[in-house]
Design a protein around this motif. Structure first.
Motif, PDB file in Angstrom:
ATOM      1  N   THR A 134       0.807  -1.224   0.000  1.00 40.91           N
ATOM      2  CA  THR A 134       0.000   0.000   0.000  1.00 40.91           C
ATOM      3  C   THR A 134       0.836   1.269   0.000  1.00 40.91           C
ATOM      4  OG1 THR A 134      -0.179  -0.193   2.397  1.00 40.91           O
ATOM      5  CG2 THR A 134      -1.984  -1.092   1.083  1.00 40.91           C
ATOM      6  N   LYS A 135       2.105   1.177   0.434  1.00 40.53           N
ATOM      7  CA  LYS A 135       2.989   2.340   0.393  1.00 40.53           C
ATOM      8  C   LYS A 135       4.387   1.885   0.007  1.00 40.53           C
ATOM      9  CE  LYS A 135       0.697   5.170   3.936  1.00 40.53           C
ATOM     10  NZ  LYS A 135       0.876   5.855   5.250  1.00 40.53           N
ATOM     11  N   ASP A 136       4.997   2.583  -0.944  1.00 39.46           N
ATOM     12  CA  ASP A 136       6.361   2.288  -1.375  1.00 39.46           C
ATOM     13  C   ASP A 136       6.814   3.438  -2.269  1.00 39.46           C
ATOM     14  OD1 ASP A 136       8.708   1.370  -2.621  1.00 39.46           O
ATOM     15  OD2 ASP A 136       8.091  -0.704  -2.368  1.00 39.46           O
ATOM     16  N   ASN A 137       7.732   4.243  -1.786  1.00 33.45           N
ATOM     17  CA  ASN A 137       8.174   5.390  -2.589  1.00 33.45           C
ATOM     18  C   ASN A 137       9.606   5.233  -3.069  1.00 33.45           C
ATOM     19  OD1 ASN A 137       9.533   5.695  -0.222  1.00 33.45           O
ATOM     20  ND2 ASN A 137       8.912   7.822   0.165  1.00 33.45           N
ATOM     21  N   GLY A 138      10.089   3.986  -3.103  1.00 32.57           N
ATOM     22  CA  GLY A 138      11.458   3.757  -3.532  1.00 32.57           C
ATOM     23  C   GLY A 138      11.588   3.607  -5.035  1.00 32.57           C
ATOM     24  N   VAL A 139      12.813   3.550  -5.488  1.00 31.81           N
ATOM     25  CA  VAL A 139      13.121   3.348  -6.907  1.00 31.81           C
ATOM     26  C   VAL A 139      13.054   1.862  -7.217  1.00 31.81           C
ATOM     27  CG1 VAL A 139      14.907   3.556  -8.667  1.00 31.81           C
ATOM     28  CG2 VAL A 139      14.558   5.399  -7.015  1.00 31.81           C
ATOM     29  N   VAL A 140      12.499   1.517  -8.375  1.00 28.87           N
ATOM     30  CA  VAL A 140      12.379   0.132  -8.799  1.00 28.87           C
ATOM     31  C   VAL A 140      13.214  -0.078 -10.049  1.00 28.87           C
ATOM     32  CG1 VAL A 140      10.835  -1.685  -9.573  1.00 28.87           C
ATOM     33  CG2 VAL A 140      10.082  -0.067  -7.824  1.00 28.87           C
ATOM     34  N   THR A 141      14.073  -1.099 -10.026  1.00 33.53           N
ATOM     35  CA  THR A 141      14.864  -1.469 -11.192  1.00 33.53           C
ATOM     36  C   THR A 141      14.541  -2.895 -11.581  1.00 33.53           C
ATOM     37  OG1 THR A 141      16.693  -2.219  -9.807  1.00 33.53           O
ATOM     38  CG2 THR A 141      16.744   0.089 -10.532  1.00 33.53           C
ATOM     39  N   ASP A 142      14.718  -3.213 -12.873  1.00 30.75           N
ATOM     40  CA  ASP A 142      14.507  -4.586 -13.301  1.00 30.75           C
ATOM     41  C   ASP A 142      15.770  -5.401 -13.013  1.00 30.75           C
ATOM     42  OD1 ASP A 142      16.401  -4.215 -15.318  1.00 30.75           O
ATOM     43  OD2 ASP A 142      14.885  -3.656 -16.807  1.00 30.75           O
ATOM     44  N   PRO A 143      15.721  -6.739 -13.172  1.00 26.66           N
ATOM     45  CA  PRO A 143      16.885  -7.572 -12.855  1.00 26.66           C
ATOM     46  C   PRO A 143      18.120  -7.263 -13.675  1.00 26.66           C
ATOM     47  CG  PRO A 143      14.906  -8.909 -12.882  1.00 26.66           C
ATOM     48  CD  PRO A 143      14.522  -7.556 -13.407  1.00 26.66           C
ATOM     49  N   LEU A 144      17.962  -6.503 -14.766  1.00 30.32           N
ATOM     50  CA  LEU A 144      19.111  -6.107 -15.586  1.00 30.32           C
ATOM     51  C   LEU A 144      19.674  -4.768 -15.151  1.00 30.32           C
ATOM     52  CD1 LEU A 144      17.845  -7.233 -19.097  1.00 30.32           C
ATOM     53  CD2 LEU A 144      19.228  -8.499 -17.440  1.00 30.32           C
ATOM     54  N   GLY A 145      19.088  -4.134 -14.118  1.00 29.14           N
ATOM     55  CA  GLY A 145      19.606  -2.884 -13.596  1.00 29.14           C
ATOM     56  C   GLY A 145      18.968  -1.635 -14.155  1.00 29.14           C
ATOM     57  N   ASN A 146      17.949  -1.769 -15.004  1.00 31.52           N
ATOM     58  CA  ASN A 146      17.305  -0.598 -15.587  1.00 31.52           C
ATOM     59  C   ASN A 146      16.240  -0.039 -14.638  1.00 31.52           C
ATOM     60  OD1 ASN A 146      18.721  -0.988 -18.101  1.00 31.52           O
ATOM     61  ND2 ASN A 146      17.294  -2.685 -18.505  1.00 31.52           N
ATOM     62  N   ILE A 147      16.244   1.289 -14.424  1.00 33.06           N
ATOM     63  CA  ILE A 147      15.222   1.925 -13.594  1.00 33.06           C
ATOM     64  C   ILE A 147      13.911   1.965 -14.365  1.00 33.06           C
ATOM     65  CG2 ILE A 147      14.527   4.058 -12.451  1.00 33.06           C
ATOM     66  CD1 ILE A 147      17.452   4.666 -11.954  1.00 33.06           C
ATOM     67  N   ILE A 148      12.882   1.407 -13.769  1.00 34.91           N
ATOM     68  CA  ILE A 148      11.587   1.367 -14.453  1.00 34.91           C
ATOM     69  C   ILE A 148      10.515   2.143 -13.695  1.00 34.91           C
ATOM     70  CG2 ILE A 148      12.094  -0.831 -15.566  1.00 34.91           C
ATOM     71  CD1 ILE A 148      10.399  -2.199 -13.453  1.00 34.91           C
ATOM     72  N   SER A 149      10.801   2.551 -12.451  1.00 39.58           N
ATOM     73  CA  SER A 149       9.790   3.284 -11.694  1.00 39.58           C
ATOM     74  C   SER A 149      10.440   4.082 -10.585  1.00 39.58           C
ATOM     75  CB  SER A 149       8.755   2.333 -11.093  1.00 39.58           C
ATOM     76  OG  SER A 149       7.879   3.033 -10.229  1.00 39.58           O
ATOM     77  N   PHE A 150       9.977   5.327 -10.422  1.00 39.78           N
ATOM     78  CA  PHE A 150      10.402   6.155  -9.300  1.00 39.78           C
ATOM     79  C   PHE A 150       9.318   6.223  -8.220  1.00 39.78           C
ATOM     80  CE2 PHE A 150      13.017   7.623 -12.787  1.00 39.78           C
ATOM     81  CZ  PHE A 150      14.268   7.768 -12.203  1.00 39.78           C
ATOM     82  N   ASN A 151       8.232   5.500  -8.416  1.00 32.78           N
ATOM     83  CA  ASN A 151       7.092   5.570  -7.513  1.00 32.78           C
ATOM     84  C   ASN A 151       6.902   4.294  -6.697  1.00 32.78           C
ATOM     85  OD1 ASN A 151       6.350   8.162  -8.487  1.00 32.78           O
ATOM     86  ND2 ASN A 151       5.480   7.179 -10.308  1.00 32.78           N
ATOM     87  N   GLY A 152       7.924   3.448  -6.655  1.00 35.23           N
ATOM     88  CA  GLY A 152       7.812   2.232  -5.873  1.00 35.23           C
ATOM     89  C   GLY A 152       6.924   1.197  -6.532  1.00 35.23           C
ATOM     90  N   VAL A 153       6.463   0.247  -5.722  1.00 37.89           N
ATOM     91  CA  VAL A 153       5.668  -0.867  -6.235  1.00 37.89           C
ATOM     92  C   VAL A 153       4.310  -0.923  -5.547  1.00 37.89           C
ATOM     93  CG1 VAL A 153       7.644  -2.281  -6.922  1.00 37.89           C
ATOM     94  CG2 VAL A 153       6.805  -2.418  -4.577  1.00 37.89           C
ATOM     95  N   SER A 154       3.790   0.216  -5.135  1.00 32.53           N
ATOM     96  CA  SER A 154       2.466   0.237  -4.526  1.00 32.53           C
ATOM     97  C   SER A 154       1.451  -0.376  -5.475  1.00 32.53           C
ATOM     98  CB  SER A 154       2.060   1.675  -4.191  1.00 32.53           C
ATOM     99  OG  SER A 154       2.938   2.231  -3.233  1.00 32.53           O
TER     100      SER A 154
END
Length: 848
Positions: free
Chosen positions: A716-736
């Motif tokens: 319900t809350k996650d404001n971290g950076v998300v990267t894929d297993p290859l190291g690419n940033i895909i989200s700055f809004n977490g995985v909420s």
């Protein structure tokens, strides 16, 4: 007498008494009744169970009108007594009295409602015989058809200690508490604690194939690597495996439990209740054999060490040699557990216990999961890569783990009077392990058919010390009953690990379609060649005090209130070198409230609210700059219905819960810091759903334990950076909005047996069951998963008497349909444990 006698008779039904109109009589001489002294120890349990224990010890048979003792509890009995004094003490405070009436041949014992406080036979008027009709006879607990703690064959246990620490009836506990008794473990031939908890709804076990990996669980969607032994925390990480050879039953408390047990994951705790010494000598030997060259021997002996029975012992031991369906797997495990109990006097008892265990098992990390980041997975099928044989391993043949564990401790209790008891427990666990393995680390960047690997070795030592002191009291205020618990506990954990990575010996990548295993250098040589390793030191200690009051109100209402204060200090150096690098000092006050209404004996309605003080958020950041994140917290609302049917032989619980875990670690919102491994405590996970648990005896001989859970789990809350297993940033809004890894929305279990009660088929038992789970995702992005599955098991056994011994032959079949399944979800895309194929287990058990 002016009282109305609601009859219950205690006595041995004399030979030839075929008419139910004759009173129950006991062939006991008056001098035996008046002068013979025996040692008794009966806890504060329902009066029905207490009378059963009393009758068993005096070779009596118990029959009674259940209405007389329904809802009545004894204050307990401990020490040396004559039969008369023992019975008087058992009945003290119950409003029941008794009379001994000599009839020239025997002694007749009759219970009746008291109206004048007279509880001795001096000058008492003779009571009329009691006609106990056949329709009113109830099988006593502890005998065929009975229920309760006194019956070793029961699937339903009416009382539990884990939820309140006061041995409260489950029907009067405003919390979901489930018990897996000894008979279920025997019928399933369970060999791991993980298999035992599979009988409880909402619980998922993690039996990893490496040393120390047997004691990990997921309760209500949250993982825990901690177990409790007789109420004391025993593990932090994996310092040892809990054997089933000395386990009496397993209790699972669902929901936050830090109120009584200190820092814990909010899903719940698994508490092991061990076997205790018995006054009557008993011995058993169990020899198991089965698939994959499995041989397991368990011995159990108990009885008195002194003539007066004041000192008792119990000794259990286990030898376990087995291979596996997985290549190169061979395990050698040994456990011995002695216990000595000294009943100092009627008020004081001291018990000491010790356990030594040795484990020697290979290391295997598992198979490969489906993931969109491995293109070949899309070619070969959806779901885990089904073309890889279940027995294939990606570790070198001589990967190995060894662990030696010593567990020792004591507990003592002293009754100041009938109402107040002081109890102290202490336990220490020392574990020393050494492992060497080739760990798979991921897919090769240039060829996805290859898995990258690395040599890793670890020398580790763990030290765990736990103690608590509890004062329990029973008293009334203005007609309201109280059971008060005032306690404190202290916990200390320390681990020292030396981790070596061997860059001097590069490990070739392995083709998972056609593996070729590399030559592995000698283990001792590698330790010497690696040079200084990374030393990590972790230390946790906390002190907690708690207060709890169980209040019995008018109109069958039961109120539970409690609070706890914790102070916790955590120190760790990560892998930065020697000395304490970071320290976290936290404190918190947590409450608990519960209300239960029992309008009729068969039904209870309850609601509760509880907060949790959880584990530390963990280390975050690069070596040399790591920080310990603040502790996690949680809160839960729960409502439920409990029912007890078929004359208290079967119980069911339906519970709805809303559980929120706060301060969960997430990647730092700053991409630069996130790339360095920094995290923040800004996450929140909400797990809500409902559970159904059923356990007990439906009809004479037909027993069942079953459960179903629905868990709606969401970040319900996650404001971290998300990267894929290859190291690419895909989200700055977490995985909420994503489903947390490893949580199955639907889980169900069923196990049932039937044993013939009479005739030519008496002693024959057969049964079976199933476990099912829906799919579970494997990472924060829900990018891969393990599929749902259902496995089926069967059992059959036959028991017969040989001379004075009882023999039981048993056969179990697990995964009857040979289903390919993944019971524990995933740890990574290349670390997925595989369930065993169809497996046979046979055993011969002798009890004498």
């Amino acid at each position: 007498m002016g009282s109305a006698i609601a009859a219950a008779t205690v006595g041995f039904l004399m030979a030839g008494a075929g008419s139910t109109s004759r009173p129950a009589e006991a062939a006991i001489a008056p001098q035996e009744r008046d002068g013979a002294i025996k040692f008794y120890r009966i806890d504060q349990i329902p009066l029905t169970e207490a009378l059963t224990a009393f009758a068993d010890q005096n070779d009596l048979r118990l029959s009674y009108d259940a209405r007389l003792t329904r809802g009545v509890r004894t204050r307990g009995l401990s020490g040396k007594f004559t039969m008369q004094d023992a019975l008087r003490t058992l009945l003290d405070g119950t409003t029941l009295t008794y009379r001994f009436a000599d009839n020239g041949r025997s002694v007749l014992i009759t219970l009746a409602q008291a109206d004048n406080g007279v509880r001795n036979d001096a000058g008492a008027e003779a009571l009329p015989p009691i006609d106990v009709g056949a329709e009113r006879l109830v099988a006593a607990p502890g005998r065929a058809g009975g229920a309760g703690k006194g019956d070793p064959t029961a699937y339903h246990v009416p009382d539990a200690v884990t939820a309140t620490k006061t041995n409260t009836p489950i029907m009067e506990t405003p919390i979901s508490i489930q018990v897996v008794p000894q008979q279920v473990l025997q019928d399933q031939q369970a060999t791991t604690l993980a298999r035992a908890v599979d009988n409880v709804s909402g619980v998922r076990s993690f039996t990893a194939t490496y040393v120390g990996g047997n004691d990990q669980f997921q309760v209500r969607g949250f993982n825990s690597t901690v177990t409790y032994l007789d109420g004391l925390r025993t593990t932090q990480g994996n310092p040892g495996t809990n054997t089933l050879s000395n386990i009496e039953r397993v209790e699972v408390l669902k929901g936050p439990a830090s109120i009584l047990y200190g820092r814990a994951e909010p899903g719940g705790i698994v508490n092991i209740v061990t076997k205790k010494p018995l006054a009557a000598p008993q011995y058993s030997v169990d020899q198991m054999f089965g698939s994959w060259n499995t041989y397991r021997t368990v011995v159990d002996a108990t009885g008195p060490l002194t003539k007066d029975g004041s000192v008792l012992y119990r000794l259990t031991g286990e030898v376990d040699h087995h291979h596996s369906f997985q290549n190169f797997y061979a395990a050698r495990n040994y456990v011995v557990s002695p216990v000595v109990q000294w009943n100092v006097d009627a008020a004081t008892q001291i018990t000491t216990h010790f356990q030594y265990g040795h484990q020697n098992e290979p290391f295997d990390i598992g198979a490969i999961a489906y993931t969109k980041y491995n293109p070949l997975s899309l070619v070969y099928g959806v779901g885990p890569v089904g073309f890889i044989p279940r027995g294939r391993t990606f570790e070198d043949p001589n990967s190995n783990s060894k662990l030696d564990t010593m567990r020792f401790g004591f507990n003592w209790s002293h009754k100041f009077n009938d109402n107040w008891t002081l109890t102290n427990r202490f336990q220490a666990v020392h574990g020393e392990g050494r492992s060497y393995l080739t760990a798979t680390s991921g897919f090769n960047a240039t060829n996805p058919l290859l898995l990258n690997r690395a040599y890793v070795a670890n020398n580790g030592r763990t030290y765990t010390y736990a103690t608590n002191l509890d004062l329990t009291g029973n008293f009334d205020t203005f007609g309201v009953g109280h059971t008060l618990l005032l306690g404190g506990d202290y916990f200390l954990f320390r681990s020292v690990n030396s981790l070596f990575g061997f860059s001097n010996f590069p490990v070739p990548s392995i083709n998972y379609l056609a593996p070729t295993y590399a030559f592995t250098p000698n283990e001792d040589y590698l330790y010497k060649a690696a040079g200084p390793g990374l030393i990590t030191v972790n230390r946790q200690n906390w002190l907690g005090v708690y207060l709890q009051d169980q209040i019995k109100l008018p109109y069958d209402l039961f109120l539970l209130v409690g609070a706890r204060y914790d102070n916790v200090v955590v120190r760790s150096n990560g892998f930065a070198g020697k000395g304490d690098l970071t320290t976290d000092n936290s404190e918190r006050l947590t409450p608990r409230f519960g209300l239960l209404w029992r309008p009729i004996r068969e039904l209870s309605l309850y609601a509760s609210y509880v907060e949790n003080f959880g584990a530390a958020g963990g280390l975050a950041g690069p070596a040399g700059a790591q920080q310990i994140l603040p502790p996690q917290t949680a809160e839960q609302w729960e409502v439920g219905v409990k029912t007890e049917l078929f004359d208290q032989r079967l119980t069911a619980t339906i519970a709805y819960f809303n559980l929120i875990k706060q301060h969960v670690a997430t990647p730092d919102p700053d991409p630069t810091r996130a790339a360095l491994g920094f995290q923040v405590s800004a996450g929140e996970i909400r797990n809500k759903g409902f559970e159904l648990d059923v356990a007990g005896e439906v009809l004479p001989g037909w027993k069942v334990i079953a459960g179903y859970s629905y868990i709606d789990s969401l970040v319900t809350k996650d404001n971290g950076v998300v990267t894929d297993p290859l190291g690419n940033i895909i989200s700055f809004n977490g995985v909420s909005g994503f489903i947390p890894a490893g949580v199955s929305r639907h889980m169900g279990n069923l196990w049932t047996t039937y044993e013939f009660q009479s005739g030519d088929w008496k002693g024959l038992k057969f049964g079976g069951g199933a476990n099912a789970r829906s799919k579970a995702y494997g990472d924060r992005l829900d990018s891969y998963h393990t599929p749902g599955y259902a496995t089926v098991g069967l059992m059959a056994s036959y028991s017969w008497m040989f001379d004075k011994s009882k023999l039981t032959a048993q056969l179990n079949v697990e995964n009857l349909l040979d289903t390919r399944y993944y019971p524990e979800g995933t740890r990574s895309a290349v670390q997925v444990d595989v369930g065993a194929p169809r497996t046979f287990r046979g055993s011969i058990r002798m009890e004498f």
